[in-house]
Write a protein that holds these residues in place. Structure first.
Motif, mmCIF file in Angstrom:
data_model
loop_
_atom_site.group_PDB
_atom_site.id
_atom_site.type_symbol
_atom_site.label_atom_id
_atom_site.label_comp_id
_atom_site.label_asym_id
_atom_site.label_seq_id
_atom_site.Cartn_x
_atom_site.Cartn_y
_atom_site.Cartn_z
ATOM 1 N N LEU A 174 1.027 -1.224 -0.591
ATOM 2 C CA LEU A 174 -0.071 0.170 -0.072
ATOM 3 C C LEU A 174 0.614 0.990 -0.020
ATOM 4 N N ALA A 175 2.027 0.631 0.281
ATOM 5 C CA ALA A 175 3.234 2.875 0.062
ATOM 6 C C ALA A 175 2.544 3.015 -1.535
ATOM 7 N N LYS A 176 2.563 4.364 -0.797
ATOM 8 C CA LYS A 176 2.366 5.525 -1.992
ATOM 9 C C LYS A 176 3.930 5.948 -2.758
ATOM 10 N N THR A 177 4.182 5.256 -3.352
ATOM 11 C CA THR A 177 5.357 5.425 -3.985
ATOM 12 C C THR A 177 5.438 6.364 -5.267
ATOM 13 N N GLY A 178 6.212 6.328 -6.278
ATOM 14 C CA GLY A 178 5.907 7.334 -7.280
ATOM 15 C C GLY A 178 6.855 8.472 -7.356
ATOM 16 N N GLY A 179 6.980 9.018 -6.119
ATOM 17 C CA GLY A 179 7.198 10.627 -6.058
ATOM 18 C C GLY A 179 8.899 11.096 -6.612
ATOM 19 N N ARG A 180 8.875 9.677 -6.261
ATOM 20 C CA ARG A 180 11.092 9.913 -6.032
ATOM 21 C C ARG A 180 10.975 9.939 -7.792
ATOM 22 N N LEU A 181 9.764 9.574 -8.592
ATOM 23 C CA LEU A 181 10.100 9.220 -10.339
ATOM 24 C C LEU A 181 9.403 9.760 -9.981
ATOM 25 N N GLY A 182 8.464 11.428 -9.812
ATOM 26 C CA GLY A 182 7.971 12.648 -10.605
ATOM 27 C C GLY A 182 6.714 12.206 -10.783
ATOM 28 N N GLN A 183 6.008 11.107 -10.279
ATOM 29 C CA GLN A 183 4.378 10.559 -10.068
ATOM 30 C C GLN A 183 4.185 11.298 -9.083
ATOM 31 N N HIS A 184 3.984 12.382 -8.547
ATOM 32 C CA HIS A 184 2.984 13.136 -8.311
ATOM 33 C C HIS A 184 1.124 12.931 -8.009
ATOM 34 N N THR A 185 0.806 13.387 -6.643
ATOM 35 C CA THR A 185 -0.596 13.903 -6.399
ATOM 36 C C THR A 185 -1.311 14.593 -7.223
ATOM 37 N N GLU A 186 -2.489 15.269 -7.583
ATOM 38 C CA GLU A 186 -2.627 16.683 -7.570
ATOM 39 C C GLU A 186 -2.610 17.713 -6.547
ATOM 40 N N HIS A 187 -2.242 17.338 -5.843
ATOM 41 C CA HIS A 187 -1.917 18.786 -4.936
ATOM 42 C C HIS A 187 -0.246 19.781 -5.233
ATOM 43 N N LEU A 188 0.375 18.931 -5.897
ATOM 44 C CA LEU A 188 2.099 19.812 -6.030
ATOM 45 C C LEU A 188 2.060 20.140 -6.942
ATOM 46 N N GLN A 189 1.152 20.040 -8.317
ATOM 47 C CA GLN A 189 1.690 21.618 -9.179
ATOM 48 C C GLN A 189 1.094 22.674 -8.568
ATOM 49 N N PRO A 190 -0.502 22.361 -8.623
ATOM 50 C CA PRO A 190 -0.701 24.247 -7.748
ATOM 51 C C PRO A 190 0.081 25.094 -6.822
ATOM 52 N N LEU A 191 0.860 23.657 -5.665
ATOM 53 C CA LEU A 191 1.630 24.527 -4.909
ATOM 54 C C LEU A 191 2.961 24.944 -5.536
ATOM 55 N N LEU A 192 2.939 24.206 -6.703
ATOM 56 C CA LEU A 192 4.106 24.950 -7.626
ATOM 57 C C LEU A 192 4.357 26.005 -7.821
ATOM 58 N N ASP A 193 2.395 26.301 -8.039
ATOM 59 C CA ASP A 193 2.072 27.659 -9.081
ATOM 60 C C ASP A 193 2.334 28.626 -8.662
ATOM 61 N N GLU A 194 1.900 28.412 -6.495
ATOM 62 C CA GLU A 194 1.706 29.613 -5.959
ATOM 63 C C GLU A 194 3.163 29.650 -5.743
ATOM 64 N N MET A 195 4.155 28.903 -5.765
ATOM 65 C CA MET A 195 5.571 29.579 -5.127
ATOM 66 C C MET A 195 6.182 30.104 -6.134
ATOM 67 N N SER A 196 6.335 29.845 -7.116
ATOM 68 C CA SER A 196 6.942 30.387 -8.438
ATOM 69 C C SER A 196 5.627 31.697 -9.296
#
Lengths: 163, 255
Positions: free
Chosen positions: B222-244
């Motif tokens: 059940l481990a939520k993996t994939g992040g290390r390979l660039g697979q992310h949840t829908e929450h990351l891109q909005p955070l990056l948009d705000e940060m930049s």
């Protein structure tokens, strides 16, 4: 050309550069300036390292050092910031500790090997010297300060954290 | 560096830690002004500042290895170019979720930098020795609050327990193996994700053992993996948009 200044002169100049957040302690007494050297041609090298890696004042401190060198007509200098030697609160000089206390900031206790964070619970109050104090939170108004309360003189105070 | 491959392995390792710190630092900063009590508001803000500053130090190491400037790397990549685990990008949720994440993640980070203090890559070893000292305060803070709230009232215990249940599968994603695991271990750069996981598991359980909280069951499937390979949840891109937002409006802006 032989330079008109020696390492000792540069150290004297730099002794006037204060920590921007604690303007009574010099960067030399704080241990942020690690090494100063002057070569045969008069080139000055200054090695610096931050107290905390994320210290937002580091750029400012570097510029202050460069400004002091420029003010003293040093034409050729290099100021480096690195983690080659790692800052520890043990690097604060006795002079620096006295200045911190006078400023109302409890100096960090000296420790051996690894600081035991339980010492945070009975930091001597910088106002009345009582150790009837408690730690309110290890995080304070700047990265390098924790917040405490003295039950003797009933005042809140801050400590420069042991690191 | 000895070979091309080692450098790839090293960079992947540096990116995963730096990206974790940048994203979690940003999430922690969302508590500024709304913390449940003043001291916690300051603590999360302070840890945010620490973490973002620490990510900068790691991006500087990457820059010395030929990667682009820290600001470009931090602000100009899209979500699929980030190596952070999914755990750190999840929204802050309630305070109990942020506290549980802080506890689980920061213990792994502390142990990671302890291991890296002996890295064969000396610039990383030197920085890690420094960071271990700073992170002692983060893990002290997390463990203190977990012990207090994890033994306090029925409500505090049940809220923390439900956050813990939600967090565990994501926390396993911290230790998603690198494609270069073998190279990292063979070259003495890092002792590896698996060893780190085992150390973390024992530390975390020892502390939870002093509370009414428990990790019910762990299913690695059940481990939520994939992040290390660039697979992310829908929450990351909005955070990056705000940060930049600022740098994208005006790349020459100073702030």
């Amino acid at each position: 050309m032989v330079s008109t200044y020696q390492k000792e002169d540069v150290l004297l100049w730099l002794a006037e550069v204060m920590d921007p957040e604690i303007p009574v302690v010099s960067l030399i007494d704080l241990g942020v300036i690690r090494e100063v050297s002057v070569d045969a041609k008069g080139k000055v090298m200054v090695e610096m390292t931050p107290t905390f890696v994320g210290c937002p004042a580091m750029d400012y401190m570097k510029k202050e050092v460069e400004q002091v060198l420029t003010d003293h007509q040093v034409k050729d200098f290099e100021v480096n910031v690195s983690f080659e030697s790692q800052w520890s609160s043990n690097d604060i000089t006795d002079n620096g500790r006295a200045a911190l206390k006078k400023f109302g900031l409890a100096p960090p206790p000296k420790y051996q090997l690894i600081p035991d964070l339980e010492i945070l619970d009975q930091v001597p109050c910088p106002y009345c010297d009582s150790d009837n104090t408690t730690l309110n939170t290890p995080f304070g108004p700047t990265l390098c300060r924790s917040m405490h309360y003295c039950h003797n003189c009933k005042q809140a105070f801050e400590q420069f954290k042991p690191l | 560096m000895d070979s091309h491959l080692n450098e790839l392995a090293l960079k992947e390792l540096l990116y995963r830690i730096a990206d974790d710190l940048l994203i979690l630092g940003h999430r922690n900063s969302e508590w500024t002004g709304i913390g449940p009590l003043l001291e916690e508001d300051i603590a999360f803000s302070s840890m945010a500042q620490d973490k973002i500053g620490q990510s900068l130090a790691l991006y500087e190491l990457l820059h010395q290895l030929g990667e682009r400037e820290p600001d470009v790397v931090a602000f100009m990549r899209n979500a699929d170019q980030f190596h952070n685990c999914q755990f750190v990008e999840l929204p802050i949720g309630g305070y109990e979720f942020s506290l549980i994440r802080h506890f689980l993640y920061d213990h792994s980070l502390f142990l990671r930098f302890q291991a890296l203090s002996n890295s064969s890559y000396e610039p990383l070893a030197a920085l890690s020795r420094k960071l271990v000292g700073e992170l002692r305060y983060h893990v002290l803070h997390a463990s203190t609050f977990i012990k207090q709230l994890g033994t306090a009232t029925e409500e505090s215990i049940s809220r923390l327990q439900s956050s813990l249940n939600e967090a565990i599968p994501y926390s396993l994603g911290i230790f998603e193996p690198s494609p270069y695991e073998k190279e990292l271990i063979d070259d003495g750069i890092f002792s590896g994700e698996q060893e780190l996981f085992h150390q973390w598991w024992s530390v975390v359980n020892e502390i939870l053992g002093k509370t009414a909280l428990e990790i019910s069951q762990v299913d690695q499937e059940l481990a939520k993996t994939g992040g290390r390979l660039g697979q992310h949840t829908e929450h990351l891109q909005p955070l990056l948009d705000e940060m930049s937002e600022v740098i994208k409006l005006d790349p020459s802006a100073e702030w």
